[in-house]
Motif scaffolding. Structure first.
Motif, PDB file in Angstrom:
ATOM      1  N   GLY A 413     -61.894 -55.806  50.892  1.00 47.29           N
ATOM      2  CA  GLY A 413     -61.937 -54.961  49.715  1.00 47.29           C
ATOM      3  C   GLY A 413     -61.028 -53.770  49.875  1.00 47.29           C
ATOM      4  N   ASP A 414     -61.591 -52.562  49.693  1.00 48.88           N
ATOM      5  CA  ASP A 414     -60.789 -51.348  49.789  1.00 48.88           C
ATOM      6  C   ASP A 414     -60.879 -50.686  51.159  1.00 48.88           C
ATOM      7  N   SER A 415     -61.553 -51.356  52.134  1.00 47.34           N
ATOM      8  CA  SER A 415     -61.613 -50.831  53.504  1.00 47.34           C
ATOM      9  C   SER A 415     -60.267 -51.045  54.179  1.00 47.34           C
ATOM     10  N   LEU A 416     -59.891 -50.106  55.025  1.00 48.20           N
ATOM     11  CA  LEU A 416     -58.552 -50.106  55.603  1.00 48.20           C
ATOM     12  C   LEU A 416     -58.555 -50.534  57.068  1.00 48.20           C
ATOM     13  N   THR A 417     -57.417 -51.065  57.477  1.00 50.70           N
ATOM     14  CA  THR A 417     -57.205 -51.480  58.868  1.00 50.70           C
ATOM     15  C   THR A 417     -56.276 -50.499  59.549  1.00 50.70           C
ATOM     16  N   SER A 418     -56.657 -50.101  60.763  1.00 50.55           N
ATOM     17  CA  SER A 418     -55.817 -49.226  61.567  1.00 50.55           C
ATOM     18  C   SER A 418     -55.848 -49.777  62.981  1.00 50.55           C
ATOM     19  N   LEU A 419     -54.817 -50.532  63.355  1.00 49.92           N
ATOM     20  CA  LEU A 419     -54.857 -51.343  64.567  1.00 49.92           C
ATOM     21  C   LEU A 419     -53.677 -51.038  65.485  1.00 49.92           C
ATOM     22  N   ARG A 498     -52.218 -40.492  45.095  1.00 52.01           N
ATOM     23  CA  ARG A 498     -53.125 -39.341  45.214  1.00 52.01           C
ATOM     24  C   ARG A 498     -53.208 -38.605  43.891  1.00 52.01           C
ATOM     25  N   ASP A 499     -52.051 -38.377  43.280  1.00 50.29           N
ATOM     26  CA  ASP A 499     -52.035 -37.679  41.995  1.00 50.29           C
ATOM     27  C   ASP A 499     -52.782 -38.485  40.944  1.00 50.29           C
ATOM     28  N   LEU A 500     -52.616 -39.813  40.991  1.00 49.75           N
ATOM     29  CA  LEU A 500     -53.304 -40.682  40.041  1.00 49.75           C
ATOM     30  C   LEU A 500     -54.824 -40.561  40.221  1.00 49.75           C
ATOM     31  N   PHE A 501     -55.274 -40.568  41.464  1.00 50.94           N
ATOM     32  CA  PHE A 501     -56.714 -40.466  41.727  1.00 50.94           C
ATOM     33  C   PHE A 501     -57.258 -39.125  41.231  1.00 50.94           C
ATOM     34  N   THR A 502     -56.495 -38.046  41.528  1.00 49.55           N
ATOM     35  CA  THR A 502     -56.947 -36.720  41.129  1.00 49.55           C
ATOM     36  C   THR A 502     -57.053 -36.617  39.618  1.00 49.55           C
ATOM     37  N   LYS A 503     -56.058 -37.164  38.929  1.00 46.63           N
ATOM     38  CA  LYS A 503     -56.038 -37.140  37.469  1.00 46.63           C
ATOM     39  C   LYS A 503     -57.242 -37.851  36.880  1.00 46.63           C
ATOM     40  N   ASN A 504     -57.709 -38.900  37.557  1.00 51.24           N
ATOM     41  CA  ASN A 504     -58.816 -39.706  37.025  1.00 51.24           C
ATOM     42  C   ASN A 504     -60.155 -39.380  37.695  1.00 51.24           C
ATOM     43  N   GLY A 505     -60.177 -38.262  38.416  1.00 46.04           N
ATOM     44  CA  GLY A 505     -61.438 -37.813  39.002  1.00 46.04           C
ATOM     45  C   GLY A 505     -61.942 -38.689  40.141  1.00 46.04           C
ATOM     46  N   CYS A 506     -61.023 -39.252  40.930  1.00 45.51           N
ATOM     47  CA  CYS A 506     -61.411 -40.124  42.056  1.00 45.51           C
ATOM     48  C   CYS A 506     -60.882 -39.535  43.360  1.00 45.51           C
ATOM     49  N   LYS A 507     -61.617 -39.800  44.428  1.00 46.19           N
ATOM     50  CA  LYS A 507     -61.192 -39.293  45.741  1.00 46.19           C
ATOM     51  C   LYS A 507     -60.347 -40.293  46.507  1.00 46.19           C
ATOM     52  N   ASN A 508     -60.573 -41.566  46.283  1.00 41.46           N
ATOM     53  CA  ASN A 508     -59.885 -42.581  47.070  1.00 41.46           C
ATOM     54  C   ASN A 508     -59.724 -43.868  46.280  1.00 41.46           C
ATOM     55  N   ILE A 509     -59.094 -44.845  46.902  1.00 41.94           N
ATOM     56  CA  ILE A 509     -58.810 -46.108  46.231  1.00 41.94           C
ATOM     57  C   ILE A 509     -60.086 -46.865  45.891  1.00 41.94           C
ATOM     58  N   SER A 510     -61.098 -46.713  46.721  1.00 44.08           N
ATOM     59  CA  SER A 510     -62.352 -47.422  46.469  1.00 44.08           C
ATOM     60  C   SER A 510     -62.992 -46.931  45.180  1.00 44.08           C
ATOM     61  N   GLU A 511     -63.032 -45.609  44.985  1.00 44.39           N
ATOM     62  CA  GLU A 511     -63.616 -45.059  43.761  1.00 44.39           C
ATOM     63  C   GLU A 511     -62.789 -45.444  42.541  1.00 44.39           C
ATOM     64  N   SER A 569     -56.873 -43.413  52.814  1.00 46.81           N
ATOM     65  CA  SER A 569     -57.790 -43.358  51.675  1.00 46.81           C
ATOM     66  C   SER A 569     -57.098 -43.784  50.381  1.00 46.81           C
ATOM     67  N   ARG A 570     -55.764 -43.896  50.430  1.00 50.86           N
ATOM     68  CA  ARG A 570     -55.005 -44.292  49.233  1.00 50.86           C
ATOM     69  C   ARG A 570     -54.576 -45.752  49.291  1.00 50.86           C
ATOM     70  N   GLY A 571     -55.113 -46.478  50.311  1.00 52.04           N
ATOM     71  CA  GLY A 571     -54.897 -47.920  50.342  1.00 52.04           C
ATOM     72  C   GLY A 571     -53.816 -48.379  51.289  1.00 52.04           C
ATOM     73  N   VAL A 572     -53.451 -47.582  52.298  1.00 52.07           N
ATOM     74  CA  VAL A 572     -52.402 -47.970  53.234  1.00 52.07           C
ATOM     75  C   VAL A 572     -53.026 -48.309  54.589  1.00 52.07           C
ATOM     76  N   SER A 573     -52.920 -49.570  55.011  1.00 56.79           N
ATOM     77  CA  SER A 573     -53.333 -49.997  56.353  1.00 56.79           C
ATOM     78  C   SER A 573     -52.123 -49.943  57.282  1.00 56.79           C
ATOM     79  N   PHE A 574     -52.399 -49.738  58.566  1.00 59.47           N
ATOM     80  CA  PHE A 574     -51.293 -49.549  59.507  1.00 59.47           C
ATOM     81  C   PHE A 574     -51.562 -50.341  60.779  1.00 59.47           C
ATOM     82  N   ILE A 575     -50.562 -51.152  61.173  1.00 62.70           N
ATOM     83  CA  ILE A 575     -50.621 -51.886  62.432  1.00 62.70           C
ATOM     84  C   ILE A 575     -49.444 -51.445  63.285  1.00 62.70           C
TER      85      ILE A 575
END
Length: 697
Positions: A413-419, A498-511, A569-575
């Motif tokens: 889902g919207d959970s992120l990977t950091s490996l 981030r700006d999109l989330f702020t505009k729509n009253g959301c903190k992160n991609i999941s919301e 929190s904005r949907g970027v996973s990193f390996i």
């Protein structure tokens, strides 16, 4: 002439006819009562008969002993009794009224004889153990058994030479005290008191005359057959004709007569055999390796020396398979856990296997000790088909661990990977990375793939070209400056989110995705391969940011830190994939990974990750097994079955190989990432405020 069997049959049918006649003549109830009275009378007569023939036999035996030792005048009592009986019969014939006196004398005589019998020591001895004797018929109970017991007493009297002290046989067999004892796992024994002085007889071995001949049993403390005039006799084994071997077997089972060294040895051997059998059953029932027997045996011998031993044999204290055995250990005496850790090397050497120790926070007096029995076998070659199948349930099959297949749950889902994936060249990290990346890209939520875009930074772009990833539409960049531009693009697009989330009253991609399901945003995957080598290559280059020259390596590191810290929190996973995964080689980004998959590397590299040096010592001895050997520490990525872990939290896994041609042929996902990125070859330059913010990270 009628045979004995025919006579018996005749009597049987005669009694049946008599019973039928009585039933018909006087009625059934009266006949039953009369039959009972006849049986009672018959029982009394039979008992009187056997009691008297026993007493007669006893008298003959005693008279024979007296005559043999010649210390009493032998009188002819039988002749006197015969003459008296003849005189009474003559008087009865002449004076018929004397028949009443005859009957009275007879009954009185029989009562006296019964009194003698009831107070006879042999009879009393037999009565004490009667319930444990076989075939308790009237003849055996009142004649055979008492006579045999009497013969034992008489024989004992002769062998003890009591006559030398002028003690009569009558005094010898008088029972001042008489009782029975019940010994667990052995049975009943009879204790009697011998009158007069008794010699001291010490028990020596199982071939002692007194044990074999008379079944005398020594008292347990001093090991004397006769102690203060008391003697213990196993009368049951005498009367039941039990063999000395059976007697010895009962001694062993009870462990009571431990003054015999043979019994002690047999008890110890029996206990050892029983324990070995129980242990073998335990091993077979749980499917454990037989090495467990060696481990138990080692601690049975050396537990005091090394200061700890295994806890017990229940199911919660031992587990394992062909690859390992884990035992719960307990500290002995003043030994501490640190002491036990120091001794673990000695245990490993003696048992010829690697050993791991791990403390138990809830119980400072115990700890886990894991014995690594053999190397983990790598699974067969991984396939894209299998990766796709596992991805349907949100998992990736990284390889085999000691407990079985290492099936790791991936963030969906919207959970992120950091490996962080590290290991020296030819350790197999590229093939493992391919499997992890492929599994991530096939994850779906609500029928839609979780990841919509992929960005790859690598100084070896040919790896991602040969496996078909670049051809699928991913952005693949190899030059350090191009990598910087690509990461800047990701940063810009993530900042726009981030700006999109702020505009729509959301903190992160999941919301946001929960609030606007029809406008669902996909996750981005950033893969940074050969990270340390890339940073080294970028060290000599500079990039201009807001009119200032900055080292390209510092600019790239700042972007990576920002992406892993802010844009997750904005949907970027990193390996991050690198040969040099030491903390000083990776820099500030090291602490931003919630999962580590690390392979073979030099000791100093591993020691920067694990300061206890437990991992480096273990890995140094495995230099020839580096291919496909990885250690996973990923508490946020649960697995299906419990794992054997080092103190540092790492689990050893042997990974599978994957065929590059197969990946290229079967990887069928397509991306628009390269097309979108190609439409913006010159990402917007970062302005001064953004530069200042970037360098304050």
């Amino acid at each position: 002439m009628m045979k004995q069997s025919e006579f018996g049959e005749f009597i049987h049918f005669l009694l049946l006819r008599l019973k039928e006649w009585l039933t018909a003549k006087i009625g059934d109830d009266r006949a039953k009562e009369l039959n009972h009275q006849f049986k009672t009378l018959g029982h009394l007569l039979a008992r009187t008969y056997f009691e008297n023939i026993y007493l007669n036999a006893k008298n003959r035996l005693i008279q024979k002993v007296k005559q043999q030792y010649r210390w009493e005048i032998i009188t002819h009592s039988r002749l006197k009794v015969t003459l008296l009986v003849v005189a009474l019969l003559l008087l009865t014939w002449l004076m018929r009224w004397l028949v009443v006196l005859d009957i009275g004398l007879l009954l009185g005589f029989l009562a006296f004889r019964h009194y003698q019998y009831e107070h006879d020591i042999s009879h009393e001895m037999v009565e004490l153990i009667m319930d444990d004797l076989p075939q308790t018929s009237l003849s055996r109970r009142n004649y055979n058994y008492p006579l045999k017991a009497l013969k034992e007493l008489v024989g004992l009297y002769k062998d003890l030479y009591i006559d030398r002290q002028r003690i009569s046989i009558d005094d010898f067999i008088f029972a001042d005290t008489l009782e029975s004892q019940q010994i667990p796992n052995y049975g009943k024994i009879v204790q009697i008191q011998l009158s007069g002085h008794s010699p001291v007889l010490s028990a020596r071995n199982m071939k002692d005359y007194w044990l074999i001949k008379y079944r005398l049993l020594p008292e347990p403390k001093l090991g004397l057959y006769i102690n203060k005039g008391y003697v213990n006799i196993d009368l049951i084994s005498v009367l039941a004709d039990e063999s000395p071997e059976k007697l010895a077997s009962r001694m062993v089972s009870s462990g009571f007569f431990n003054q015999y060294i043979e019994v002690r040895n047999m008890v110890a051997k029996d206990a050892q055999t029983k324990e070995l059998n129980e242990r073998q059953e335990y091993i077979i029932e749980r499917g454990l390796p037989t090495k467990l027997n060696n481990i138990w045996h080692y601690f049975d011998i050396h537990s005091t020396e090394i200061g700890f031993t295994y806890w017990d044999n229940n199911g919660k204290s031992v587990d394992g398979n062909d690859n390992y055995l884990r035992l719960r250990m307990r500290l002995v005496g003043d030994t501490t856990f640190d002491d036990a850790k120091k001794k673990s090397g000695l245990v490993a050497k003696e048992l010829r296997c690697n050993v791991m120790v791990k403390g138990i926070a809830s119980d400072p007096g115990s700890f886990w000790m894991t014995f690594l029995l053999k190397n983990i076998e790598a699974p067969k070659t991984a396939t894209i088909a299998q990766i796709k199948e596992d991805a349907k349930t949100g998992k990736v099959r990284l390889g085999n661990s000691r407990t079985g297949s290492y099936l790791m749950n991936l963030p969906r889902g919207d959970s992120l990977t950091s490996l962080l994936l590290g290991g020296l060249s030819r350790s197999g990290k590229s093939t493992l990375a391919t499997q992890v990346i492929t599994a991530l890209l096939y994850l779906k939520t609500g029928g839609t793939y979780d990841y919509s875009d992929v960005y790859v930074a690598t100084v070896k772009p040919e790896d991602y070209q040969s496996n078909g990833f670049e051809a699928s539409g991913m952005v693949v960049k190899g030059n350090p400056s191009d990598i910087y531009d690509m990461l800047s693009y990701v940063d810009e697009k993530a900042t726009a989110r981030r700006d999109l989330f702020t505009k729509n009253g959301c903190k992160n991609i999941s919301e946001y995705n929960s609030k606007f399901p029809t406008k669902r945003l996909g996750k981005w995957l950033v893969v940074f391969d050969e990270y340390a080598n890339t940073m080294a290559a970028a060290e000599s280059e500079k990039v201009e940011i807001a009119g200032k020259k900055v080292k390209l390596s510092i600019a790239i590191e700042n972007l990576v830190v920002k992406i892993t810290q802010e844009h997750a929190s904005r949907g970027v996973s990193f390996i991050c994939i690198t040969q040099q995964f030491a903390k000083n080689a990776i820099g500030r980004v090291f602490d931003n990974f919630n999962a580590q998959v690390l392979g073979y590397a030099r000791s100093n590299v591993w020691n920067s990750v694990d300061s206890t040096q437990e991992m480096s010592k273990y890995i140094d001895a495995r230099d020839d097994e580096r291919r496909g050997m990885f250690f996973i520490n990923a508490p946020d990525y649960p697995v299906d079955i419990p794992q054997v872990t080092f103190n540092s939290g790492f689990t050893e896994v042997k990974t599978a190989n994957i065929i590059t041609d197969e990946v290229r042929a079967d990887f069928d996902r397509k991306f628009d990432t390269a097309k979108k990125y190609g439409g913006n070859d010159s990402p917007t330059s970062i302005d001064a405020p953004a530069l200042e913010a970037l360098f304050k990270i």
